[in-house]
Write a protein that holds these residues in place. Structure first.
Motif, PDB file in Angstrom:
ATOM      1  N   PHE A 206       0.804  -1.214   0.000  1.00  0.00           N
ATOM      2  CA  PHE A 206       0.000   0.000   0.000  1.00  0.00           C
ATOM      3  C   PHE A 206       0.838   1.265   0.000  1.00  0.00           C
ATOM      4  CE2 PHE A 206      -2.519   3.293   2.102  1.00  0.00           C
ATOM      5  CZ  PHE A 206      -3.722   3.208   1.425  1.00  0.00           C
ATOM      6  N   SER A 207       1.859   1.345   0.836  1.00  0.00           N
ATOM      7  CA  SER A 207       2.596   2.589   1.015  1.00  0.00           C
ATOM      8  C   SER A 207       3.706   2.800  -0.001  1.00  0.00           C
ATOM      9  CB  SER A 207       3.178   2.661   2.433  1.00  0.00           C
ATOM     10  OG  SER A 207       2.144   2.705   3.393  1.00  0.00           O
ATOM     11  N   SER A 208       4.225   1.738  -0.609  1.00  0.00           N
ATOM     12  CA  SER A 208       5.280   1.899  -1.620  1.00  0.00           C
ATOM     13  C   SER A 208       4.741   1.825  -3.037  1.00  0.00           C
ATOM     14  CB  SER A 208       6.392   0.875  -1.420  1.00  0.00           C
ATOM     15  OG  SER A 208       5.884  -0.441  -1.389  1.00  0.00           O
ATOM     16  N   ASN A 209       3.430   1.589  -3.189  1.00  0.00           N
ATOM     17  CA  ASN A 209       2.796   1.550  -4.519  1.00  0.00           C
ATOM     18  C   ASN A 209       3.500   0.555  -5.433  1.00  0.00           C
ATOM     19  OD1 ASN A 209       1.237   3.718  -3.521  1.00  0.00           O
ATOM     20  ND2 ASN A 209       2.723   5.203  -4.311  1.00  0.00           N
ATOM     21  N   THR A 210       3.724  -0.632  -4.877  1.00  0.00           N
ATOM     22  CA  THR A 210       4.427  -1.682  -5.614  1.00  0.00           C
ATOM     23  C   THR A 210       3.770  -3.031  -5.380  1.00  0.00           C
ATOM     24  OG1 THR A 210       5.945  -2.081  -3.756  1.00  0.00           O
ATOM     25  CG2 THR A 210       6.683  -0.532  -5.474  1.00  0.00           C
ATOM     26  N   VAL A 211       4.156  -3.959  -6.242  1.00  0.00           N
ATOM     27  CA  VAL A 211       3.947  -5.386  -6.010  1.00  0.00           C
ATOM     28  C   VAL A 211       5.313  -6.011  -5.787  1.00  0.00           C
ATOM     29  CG1 VAL A 211       3.362  -7.571  -7.132  1.00  0.00           C
ATOM     30  CG2 VAL A 211       1.786  -5.661  -7.245  1.00  0.00           C
ATOM     31  N   SER A 212       5.437  -6.792  -4.708  1.00  0.00           N
ATOM     32  CA  SER A 212       6.651  -7.563  -4.466  1.00  0.00           C
ATOM     33  C   SER A 212       6.430  -8.992  -4.926  1.00  0.00           C
ATOM     34  CB  SER A 212       7.014  -7.569  -2.981  1.00  0.00           C
ATOM     35  OG  SER A 212       7.381  -6.302  -2.521  1.00  0.00           O
ATOM     36  N   VAL A 213       7.369  -9.522  -5.704  1.00  0.00           N
ATOM     37  CA  VAL A 213       7.323 -10.910  -6.158  1.00  0.00           C
ATOM     38  C   VAL A 213       8.502 -11.659  -5.542  1.00  0.00           C
ATOM     39  CG1 VAL A 213       7.503 -12.444  -8.160  1.00  0.00           C
ATOM     40  CG2 VAL A 213       6.120 -10.357  -8.289  1.00  0.00           C
ATOM     41  N   LEU A 214       8.186 -12.754  -4.838  1.00  0.00           N
ATOM     42  CA  LEU A 214       9.194 -13.591  -4.202  1.00  0.00           C
ATOM     43  C   LEU A 214       9.147 -14.971  -4.855  1.00  0.00           C
ATOM     44  CD1 LEU A 214       7.470 -11.921  -1.752  1.00  0.00           C
ATOM     45  CD2 LEU A 214       9.466 -12.677  -0.475  1.00  0.00           C
ATOM     46  N   LEU A 215      10.220 -15.365  -5.482  1.00  0.00           N
ATOM     47  CA  LEU A 215      10.277 -16.647  -6.184  1.00  0.00           C
ATOM     48  C   LEU A 215      10.658 -17.747  -5.200  1.00  0.00           C
ATOM     49  CD1 LEU A 215      12.021 -15.544  -9.507  1.00  0.00           C
ATOM     50  CD2 LEU A 215       9.564 -15.745  -9.007  1.00  0.00           C
ATOM     51  N   GLY A 216       9.839 -18.807  -5.177  1.00  0.00           N
ATOM     52  CA  GLY A 216      10.048 -19.898  -4.243  1.00  0.00           C
ATOM     53  C   GLY A 216      11.063 -20.898  -4.745  1.00  0.00           C
ATOM     54  N   GLY A 244      -3.537 -14.383 -22.504  1.00  0.00           N
ATOM     55  CA  GLY A 244      -3.692 -15.686 -23.135  1.00  0.00           C
ATOM     56  C   GLY A 244      -2.420 -16.337 -23.607  1.00  0.00           C
ATOM     57  N   ASP A 245      -1.282 -15.986 -23.001  1.00  0.00           N
ATOM     58  CA  ASP A 245      -0.025 -16.585 -23.432  1.00  0.00           C
ATOM     59  C   ASP A 245       0.407 -17.741 -22.544  1.00  0.00           C
ATOM     60  OD1 ASP A 245       0.730 -15.259 -21.144  1.00  0.00           O
ATOM     61  OD2 ASP A 245       2.347 -14.088 -22.075  1.00  0.00           O
ATOM     62  N   GLY A 246      -0.453 -18.129 -21.593  1.00  0.00           N
ATOM     63  CA  GLY A 246      -0.143 -19.231 -20.709  1.00  0.00           C
ATOM     64  C   GLY A 246       0.767 -18.866 -19.560  1.00  0.00           C
ATOM     65  N   LYS A 247       1.089 -17.589 -19.412  1.00  0.00           N
ATOM     66  CA  LYS A 247       1.977 -17.128 -18.336  1.00  0.00           C
ATOM     67  C   LYS A 247       1.157 -16.274 -17.365  1.00  0.00           C
ATOM     68  CE  LYS A 247       5.625 -17.006 -21.793  1.00  0.00           C
ATOM     69  NZ  LYS A 247       6.446 -16.141 -22.675  1.00  0.00           N
ATOM     70  N   PRO A 248       1.338 -16.490 -16.057  1.00  0.00           N
ATOM     71  CA  PRO A 248       0.517 -15.753 -15.094  1.00  0.00           C
ATOM     72  C   PRO A 248       0.866 -14.271 -15.053  1.00  0.00           C
ATOM     73  CG  PRO A 248       2.128 -17.117 -13.954  1.00  0.00           C
ATOM     74  CD  PRO A 248       2.214 -17.480 -15.404  1.00  0.00           C
ATOM     75  N   ASP A 249      -0.174 -13.466 -15.008  1.00  0.00           N
ATOM     76  CA  ASP A 249      -0.067 -12.021 -14.877  1.00  0.00           C
ATOM     77  C   ASP A 249      -0.627 -11.613 -13.514  1.00  0.00           C
ATOM     78  OD1 ASP A 249       0.687 -12.002 -17.685  1.00  0.00           O
ATOM     79  OD2 ASP A 249      -1.437 -12.246 -18.131  1.00  0.00           O
ATOM     80  N   LEU A 250      -0.459 -10.338 -13.175  1.00  0.00           N
ATOM     81  CA  LEU A 250      -0.941  -9.816 -11.904  1.00  0.00           C
ATOM     82  C   LEU A 250      -1.841  -8.607 -12.129  1.00  0.00           C
ATOM     83  CD1 LEU A 250       2.379  -9.966  -9.849  1.00  0.00           C
ATOM     84  CD2 LEU A 250       0.374 -11.434  -9.542  1.00  0.00           C
ATOM     85  N   ALA A 251      -2.802  -8.430 -11.235  1.00  0.00           N
ATOM     86  CA  ALA A 251      -3.640  -7.230 -11.227  1.00  0.00           C
ATOM     87  C   ALA A 251      -3.764  -6.741  -9.792  1.00  0.00           C
ATOM     88  CB  ALA A 251      -5.015  -7.512 -11.812  1.00  0.00           C
ATOM     89  N   THR A 252      -3.626  -5.424  -9.617  1.00  0.00           N
ATOM     90  CA  THR A 252      -3.796  -4.819  -8.302  1.00  0.00           C
ATOM     91  C   THR A 252      -4.938  -3.819  -8.320  1.00  0.00           C
ATOM     92  OG1 THR A 252      -2.238  -2.996  -8.712  1.00  0.00           O
ATOM     93  CG2 THR A 252      -1.325  -5.037  -7.795  1.00  0.00           C
ATOM     94  N   ALA A 253      -5.677  -3.788  -7.211  1.00  0.00           N
ATOM     95  CA  ALA A 253      -6.671  -2.738  -6.994  1.00  0.00           C
ATOM     96  C   ALA A 253      -6.006  -1.639  -6.186  1.00  0.00           C
ATOM     97  CB  ALA A 253      -7.880  -3.295  -6.246  1.00  0.00           C
ATOM     98  N   ASN A 254      -6.015  -0.423  -6.737  1.00  0.00           N
ATOM     99  CA  ASN A 254      -5.262   0.689  -6.160  1.00  0.00           C
ATOM    100  C   ASN A 254      -6.211   1.671  -5.475  1.00  0.00           C
ATOM    101  OD1 ASN A 254      -2.864  -0.413  -7.377  1.00  0.00           O
ATOM    102  ND2 ASN A 254      -3.565   0.454  -9.317  1.00  0.00           N
ATOM    103  N   TYR A 255      -6.213   1.623  -4.157  1.00  0.00           N
ATOM    104  CA  TYR A 255      -7.170   2.348  -3.324  1.00  0.00           C
ATOM    105  C   TYR A 255      -7.098   3.855  -3.550  1.00  0.00           C
ATOM    106  CZ  TYR A 255      -9.282   3.879   1.131  1.00  0.00           C
ATOM    107  OH  TYR A 255     -10.053   4.468   2.095  1.00  0.00           O
ATOM    108  N   SER A 256      -5.906   4.408  -3.620  1.00  0.00           N
ATOM    109  CA  SER A 256      -5.749   5.860  -3.718  1.00  0.00           C
ATOM    110  C   SER A 256      -5.878   6.374  -5.147  1.00  0.00           C
ATOM    111  CB  SER A 256      -4.392   6.285  -3.146  1.00  0.00           C
ATOM    112  OG  SER A 256      -4.241   5.854  -1.818  1.00  0.00           O
ATOM    113  N   ALA A 257      -5.526   5.536  -6.120  1.00  0.00           N
ATOM    114  CA  ALA A 257      -5.559   5.962  -7.522  1.00  0.00           C
ATOM    115  C   ALA A 257      -6.892   5.680  -8.199  1.00  0.00           C
ATOM    116  CB  ALA A 257      -4.439   5.268  -8.298  1.00  0.00           C
ATOM    117  N   ASN A 258      -7.765   4.922  -7.535  1.00  0.00           N
ATOM    118  CA  ASN A 258      -9.068   4.574  -8.115  1.00  0.00           C
ATOM    119  C   ASN A 258      -8.921   3.878  -9.457  1.00  0.00           C
ATOM    120  OD1 ASN A 258     -10.426   5.867  -5.923  1.00  0.00           O
ATOM    121  ND2 ASN A 258     -10.166   7.838  -6.946  1.00  0.00           N
ATOM    122  N   ASN A 259      -7.962   2.953  -9.523  1.00  0.00           N
ATOM    123  CA  ASN A 259      -7.794   2.193 -10.763  1.00  0.00           C
ATOM    124  C   ASN A 259      -7.222   0.825 -10.454  1.00  0.00           C
ATOM    125  OD1 ASN A 259      -5.029   2.588 -10.339  1.00  0.00           O
ATOM    126  ND2 ASN A 259      -4.812   4.151 -11.913  1.00  0.00           N
TER     127      ASN A 259
END
Length: 288
Positions: A206-216, A244-259
């Motif tokens: 929320f505060s850094s306006n980022t997504v963190s990805v950690l590879l297992g 539709g390329d068979g690779k996972p994507d990400l989507a975030t809901a952005n509380y402050s940006a309304n998008n």
């Protein structure tokens, strides 16, 4: 209920495109009473009758409300089960390996995850609490060490970490291992972002306006987080294959940006910059 389709033209980067717009319509909402200040809801078959039931995490009553479904769209009165202080997130798994669904709840004030083992008749045993980081706001399930037993990951708002608890398969969990992420993670999800068959973790910060990805690594540990910029106030994150390329994507809901920010994955653990809203094709769903 029938679907009606309408064709619309609009300009996109100087080109005219056609869209199918389908508008969805639902019946008027039916409300079912639960505890005080419900923050999160999930679905499971808690009494084994093949019908979907509901469970909510109630932040101000420190409880989980379970409502058994009748299979016709209605639910019985809630039964409440005590959990930790200020539960904000709830998820479902079979943590004891008995074939009956259990619940896990992230408790923001007590800095714990409560696990309630199901008895299979719509009821649950007393909660067992497991310590995680400070102010956990989200909890999810994955098999992070590949032993076939469900594990837990909690996103901790105030310690800027994800806590991973490895399950024993008997309803208990080992001590948490904490992994650093961005500032104020409010949501955590699981996917295989680099295609190695091992579950990875993503958090919305929320505060850094980022997504963190950690590879297992498939043994219960994770590489250092890689951060990807998204919109202001990232509050929730989810996984899907949006191109539709068979690779996972990400989507975030952005509380402050309304998008919503969409990050397309390359299948190797990285993501492209979020798509600007002017390039997104909007499908308005209309059912009449």
């Amino acid at each position: 209920m029938r679907a009606s389709r309408r064709r619309h033209r609009h300009a996109l980067h100087g080109f005219e495109t056609l869209e199918d717009r389908i508008v969805l319509s639902f019946t008027t909402a039916t409300d079912f009473a639960v505890g005080t200040t419900p923050f999160s809801v999930t679905v499971g078959d808690f009494n084994g009758d093949g019908k979907s039931d509901l469970a909510t995490a109630n932040a101000n009553s420190n409880s989980v409300s379970v409502q058994l479904g009748n299979g016709a769209g209605s639910f019985a009165a809630a039964t409440n089960f005590a959990v930790g202080n200020s539960p904000h997130s709830i998820t479902v798994g079979d943590f004891s390996g008995d074939g009956k669904l259990d619940l896990a709840v992230a408790n923001a004030v007590s800095n714990t995850v409560s696990v309630l083992l199901g008895i299979g008749a719509g009821s649950f045993g007393a909660a067992t609490d497991f310590t995680v980081g400070a102010n956990p706001r989200s909890v999810t399930v994955g098999d992070f060490n590949g032993d076939g037993k469900p594990d837990l990951a909690a996103g901790n708002l105030n310690s800027n970490t994800v806590s991973v608890l490895l399950g024993t398969g008997t309803g208990s969990f080992g001590a948490a291992t904490n992994f650093a992420v961005g500032l104020s993670p409010r949501s955590v999800t699981v996917g295989d972002f680099n295609g190695d068959g091992k579950p990875d973790i993503a958090t919305a910060n929320f505060s850094s306006n980022t997504v963190s990805v950690l590879l297992g690594n498939g043994a219960g540990s994770f590489a250092a987080a890689t951060n990807f910029a998204v919109g202001a106030g990232a509050h929730s994150v989810t996984v899907g294959d949006f191109n539709g390329d068979g690779k996972p994507d990400l989507a975030t809901a952005n509380y402050s940006a309304n998008n919503v920010s969409v990050l397309l994955g390359n299948g190797a653990g990285s993501f492209a910059a979020p798509l600007p809203s002017s390039t997104l094709t909007v499908f308005e769903l209309k059912l009449a």
